[in-house]
Design a protein around this motif. Structure first.
Motif, mmCIF file in Angstrom:
data_model
loop_
_atom_site.group_PDB
_atom_site.id
_atom_site.type_symbol
_atom_site.label_atom_id
_atom_site.label_comp_id
_atom_site.label_asym_id
_atom_site.label_seq_id
_atom_site.Cartn_x
_atom_site.Cartn_y
_atom_site.Cartn_z
ATOM 1 N N UNK A 1 61.873 19.740 86.517
ATOM 2 C CA UNK A 1 62.812 18.620 86.367
ATOM 3 C C UNK A 1 64.227 19.140 86.080
ATOM 4 N N UNK A 2 65.198 18.475 86.698
ATOM 5 C CA UNK A 2 66.577 18.908 86.516
ATOM 6 C C UNK A 2 67.056 18.620 85.082
ATOM 7 N N UNK A 3 67.794 19.569 84.505
ATOM 8 C CA UNK A 3 68.352 19.355 83.169
ATOM 9 C C UNK A 3 69.285 18.142 83.180
ATOM 10 N N UNK A 4 69.236 17.316 82.179
ATOM 11 C CA UNK A 4 70.110 16.142 82.144
ATOM 12 C C UNK A 4 71.519 16.526 81.689
ATOM 13 N N UNK A 5 71.622 17.684 80.999
ATOM 14 C CA UNK A 5 72.916 18.051 80.412
ATOM 15 C C UNK A 5 73.395 19.426 80.869
ATOM 16 N N UNK A 6 73.009 19.830 82.086
ATOM 17 C CA UNK A 6 73.427 21.151 82.565
ATOM 18 C C UNK A 6 73.245 21.240 84.058
ATOM 19 N N UNK A 36 72.271 21.378 70.989
ATOM 20 C CA UNK A 36 72.502 20.295 71.952
ATOM 21 C C UNK A 36 71.962 18.970 71.428
ATOM 22 N N UNK A 37 72.644 17.878 71.796
ATOM 23 C CA UNK A 37 72.119 16.547 71.486
ATOM 24 C C UNK A 37 70.883 16.291 72.348
ATOM 25 N N UNK A 38 69.927 15.540 71.842
ATOM 26 C CA UNK A 38 68.713 15.217 72.608
ATOM 27 C C UNK A 38 68.947 13.969 73.443
ATOM 28 N N UNK A 39 68.341 13.948 74.622
ATOM 29 C CA UNK A 39 68.519 12.800 75.522
ATOM 30 C C UNK A 39 68.103 11.486 74.846
ATOM 31 N N UNK A 40 66.964 11.513 74.164
ATOM 32 C CA UNK A 40 66.475 10.248 73.586
ATOM 33 C C UNK A 40 67.453 9.706 72.542
ATOM 34 N N UNK A 44 69.428 6.180 72.733
ATOM 35 C CA UNK A 44 69.289 5.179 71.658
ATOM 36 C C UNK A 44 70.651 4.725 71.140
ATOM 37 N N UNK A 45 71.672 5.577 71.302
ATOM 38 C CA UNK A 45 72.980 5.224 70.736
ATOM 39 C C UNK A 45 73.909 4.517 71.728
ATOM 40 N N UNK A 77 80.836 19.371 77.866
ATOM 41 C CA UNK A 77 81.051 19.242 76.417
ATOM 42 C C UNK A 77 80.486 17.901 75.952
ATOM 43 N N UNK A 78 80.758 16.839 76.738
ATOM 44 C CA UNK A 78 80.284 15.505 76.364
ATOM 45 C C UNK A 78 78.749 15.453 76.361
ATOM 46 N N UNK A 79 78.137 16.014 77.408
ATOM 47 C CA UNK A 79 76.676 15.935 77.528
ATOM 48 C C UNK A 79 75.990 16.775 76.449
#
Ligand SMILES: Cc1cc2nc3c(=O)[nH]c(=O)nc-3n(C[C@H](O)[C@H](O)[C@H](O)COP(=O)(O)OP(=O)(O)OC[C@H]3O[C@@H](n4cnc5c(N)ncnc54)[C@H](O)[C@@H]3O)c2cc1C
Length: 534
Positions: A1-6, A36-40, A44-45, A77-79
Motif C-alpha cells: 500500500x502506498x504511504x499516505x504521507x510520503x 510522524x502523525x498517524x493517519x487515524x 479524527x481531527x 511537512x504538513x503530512x
C-alpha cells in the motif's frame, strides 16, 4: 500500500548505506528524526465538511485527508506533522467527461471551487488545498483511467486522463507500441497530469517532451467543452493544444488524452561514462546535443552529484575498485570526476551507429566508459525517490528544483545556484548539501536539476521556514540569470510569484484573459499558475 504521507510503499525502506549516512553527518550534521502523525489521528481531527454528500461526491473524512496534499516539501511537512491546514470538503471520482461536467456544474451551483487531482505527484503545490472561504471539491480522475481507443494505422491512442504511466504502457504493449514518456514519477503520475504540467520524461530527447506526444483530446471547462483534433500538423492559426499544455487545471479538466505512440524500439540502452572534470563533461554534452545524434537521453552529473550518487549505490568494495580502475586509466582526481549517462533507443543498427559516435566523442575528450553503471541506473531509475522517505526518517528533508537556460548562461547560473543553496541557511546555523545534474540537453541549452538536503527541525514551522528561505533565494537566482522558473515541474502555487518575470506584463494579461474566457467565475484551482491575480 502506498504511504499516505510520503512517496514509496508502506514498509518498503530504501537502504541508506552507512557511508552515505556518514557523508550526510559530515556535510549537514546529525539528523534528529521526528515522530510522524498517524493517519487515524489526522482523520479524527478533520473539521466537518461544508458540503453535503451527494451522488457526485463523498464527504468521507479519510478520503478528504488523502486528497489534501501532493508531493511538495510544504506538503510533506504538513503530512508528516499532521498539520494539514485545510482538506477538501468533498472528493469526486467521475468516470467520464459527462460526469466531470456534472461535477463542475454541481460545484458551481454550491459556490464551491474545484481542484483537479491526477496522480498528486505535483511538487509545486498544484493539488494542495489552501485556506480560503469557498468549499473545495477535489476531482480525482482515477475513475477515467484506461485506454479508450487505439488507431493502429495512425499510431494514435486515446486514454482517460487519470491513466498512470504503467497502466498506459501496459495497454500499448500487446500492440507492440509505446509512448516512451518516463518522468521519474512515472509509476504514480497520470497522462492528464503530464499534459497540463508540460512534463518531461527521462528519455524525452528521443521521443520528445509531452508537448510532442500530446495529439489532442477533450477538455471540460466551466463555460463548456473543448475538443482538440489530432491533426499531425496544422497551419490553421494558433494551436489550441498549446493552451491546454501547461494550463495546470486553470482552464478546465482534461478528460481524454490522445497520444502519439511509436513502435517499441528494437534496442534500448543506457551507456555510462566518466569524464575527468565538469568542463569536459559540459563539452561532451554540448557536442552530443549539437551534433543531433539520435539519443534518448543525455544526463550529466556535477562532481558533487557524482560523488553523492556513488556513495548511495553499490557496496564499498565495488566503489573502491571503480575508483582504482578510473585512476589507473589516468582519469584525474576523484573529486573532479563527472558521471555522464547517454540513452540510446531505436532500430538496432541506428543505435549501434549512434553508440559508436558517442564513444568517439567521449574518447576525444579523454573520458572512459564504465560498463554496468548505465544498466544499474536504468534498472533502478524509479526507485531513487524512495530515498526521500528513508532520509526523512533519519531527520533530513530533501527537495529538488530545476530550470533551463541557454548554454552560454549555464556556468554562471549553476555556480551561483550551488553557492546560494549551500550557504542559504547559514544565518540560522544550518548547513545544506546541494548538488546538480543536467537532466535534458538541447542544441541551444540545457536543463539544470538541483537536489538539496537539510536537517528537519522538531518544529514543523521551522522546517518550513528553512525550506522557504532556500526556495526563495534559489528562485531569485534562477530568475535573475534569465533561467525559466521550471523546465518540467510546472508552476503550481510555489512558482506562481515568479511567472510574471518570465512572461512579461502583456504575457500575463493574455494568460489572465484566456483563463477568464474558460473560467470566468474562477471555479478551478484557486492560486495555481497565476497566483492570487486570477
Ligand atoms: C518523485 C517525483 C519525481 C518527478 N519526476 C518528474 C519528471 O521526471 N518529469 C516531470 O515532468 N515531472 C516530474 N515530477 C513532477 C510531477 O510528477 C509531474 O508534474 C506530473 O506531470 C504530475 O502528474 P500528476 O498526474 O501527478 O498530476 P497532479 O500532481 O495530480 O496534478 C498536477 C497539476 O495538474 C492539475 N491536473 C491534474 N490532472 C488534470 C487533468 N486531467 N485536467 C486538468 N488539470 C489536471 C492539478 O490540479 C495540478 O494543478 C516528479 C514528481 C515527483 C514527486
Amino acid at each position: 500500500m502506498r504511504r499516505w504521507n510520503g512517496w514509496g510503499e508502506e514498509g518498503v525502506e530504501a537502504p541508506l548505506p552507512d557511508r552515505a549516512r556518514d557523508l550526510l553527518v559530515q556535510l549537514v550534521g546529525a539528523g534528529s528524526p521526528t515522530v510522524d502523525a498517524g493517519l487515524e489521528d489526522v482523520v479524527a481531527s478533520v473539521p466537518p465538511s461544508r458540503l453535503v454528500a451527494e451522488d457526485a461526491w463523498t464527504t468521507d473524512a479519510r478520503d478528504r485527508v488523502l486528497h489534501a496534499r501532493g508531493q511538495s516539501l510544504p506538503d510533506w511537512v504538513a503530512l508528516r506533522s499532521g498539520r494539514l491546514e485545510r482538506v477538501p470538503d468533498a472528493v469526486a471520482r467521475p468516470t467520464s467527461a459527462a460526469e466531470v461536467r456534472a461535477v463542475l456544474d454541481r460545484a458551481a451551483a454550491r459556490g464551491a471551487r474545484v481542484i483537479p487531482y491526477g496522480g498528486a505527484t505535483s511538487v509545486v503545490g498544484g493539488v494542495t488545498v489552501r485556506p480560503g472561504e469557498a468549499p473545495i471539491v477535489s476531482v480525482d480522475l482515477v475513475g477515467t483511467a484506461g485506454i479508450r481507443s487505439l488507431d493502429e494505422t495512425s499510431g494514435l491512442a486515446t486514454f482517460g486522463a487519470g491513466t498512470t504511466g504503467p497502466a498506459l504502457e501496459a495497454a500499448l504493449e500487446p500492440f507492440g507500441r509505446t509512448l516512451g514518456h518516463y518522468p521519474q514519477s512515472f509509476e504514480r503520475s497520470t497522462v492528464g497530469g503530464w499534459v497540463v504540467t508540460r512534463s518531461a520524461g527521462q528519455e524525452s530527447s528521443g521521443v520528445g517532451r509531452i508537448e510532442a506526444l500530446f495529439a489532442g483530446g477533450h477538455v471540460e471547462a466551466p463555460v463548456g467543452p473543448l475538443d482538440l483534433p489530432t491533426h499531425p500538423a496544422s497551419a490553421a492559426g494558433p494551436d489550441l493544444r498549446q493552451l491546454v499544455l501547461g494550463s495546470e487545471g486553470r482552464l478546465g479538466i482534461l478528460t481524454d488524452v490522445a497520444v502519439r505512440t511509436s513502435l517499441v524500439p528494437q534496442a534500448s540502452r543506457v551507456n555510462a561514462f566518466v569524464m575527468r572534470d565538469w568542463d569536459a563533461a559540459l563539452a561532451l554534452a554540448r557536442t552530443l546535443a549539437q551534433r543531433r545524434l539520435l539519443l534518448s537521453m543525455v544526463r550529466v552529473a556535477t562532481p558533487l552529484e557524482t560523488a553523492t550518487t556513488l556513495a548511495l549505490v553499490g557496496d564499498g568494495r565495488s566503489q573502491a575498485m571503480l575508483r582504482r580502475y578510473l585512476g589507473w586509466r589516468g582519469l584525474g582526481p576523484d573529486r573532479e570526476r563527472c558521471l555522464v549517462l547517454v540513452g540510446l533507443s531505436g532500430a538496432t543498427p541506428v543505435v549501434d551507429a549512434a553508440a559508436g559516435e558517442v564513444a568517439k566523442a567521449v574518447k576525444a575528450l579523454h573520458g572512459i566508459g564504465t560498463p554496468g553503471v548505465g544498466r544499474a541506473w536504468r534498472r533502478d531509475r524509479f526507485k531513487a525517490p524512495n530515498l526521500r522517505d528513508t532520509l526523512w526518517a533519519a531527520g533530513y528533508a530533501v527537495d529538488t528544483l530545476e530550470t533551463a537556460i541557454d548554454w552560454s548562461g549555464l556556468p554562471a547560473l549553476a555556480a551561483e545556484l550551488g553557492r546560494t543553496l549551500r550557504h542559504g541557511l547559514e544565518d540560522v546555523d544550518e548547513r545544506v548539501h546541494a548538488f546538480s545534474h543536467l537532466s535534458h540537453v538541447y542544441p541551444t541549452g540545457t536543463s539544470l536539476y538541483s537536489t538539496y538536503v537539510f536537517r528537519i527541525s522538531p518544529d514543523p514551522d521551522e522546517t518550513l521556514d528553512r525550506w522557504r528561505r532556500l526556495k526563495r533565494a534559489a528562485s531569485e537566482v534562477v530568475v535573475s540569470h534569465g533561467g525559466t522558473i521550471s523546465h518540467q515541474h510546472g508552476v503550481g502555487t510555489d512558482h506562481a510569484p515568479y511567472l510574471a518575470a518570465e512572461k512579461g506584463p502583456l504575457g500575463m494579461v493574455a494568460l489572465d484573459a484566456v483563463v477568464h474566457a474558460f473560467d470566468p467565475d474562477g471555479l478551478l484551482s484557486p492560486g495555481v499558475l497565476l497566483g492570487e491575480r486570477a
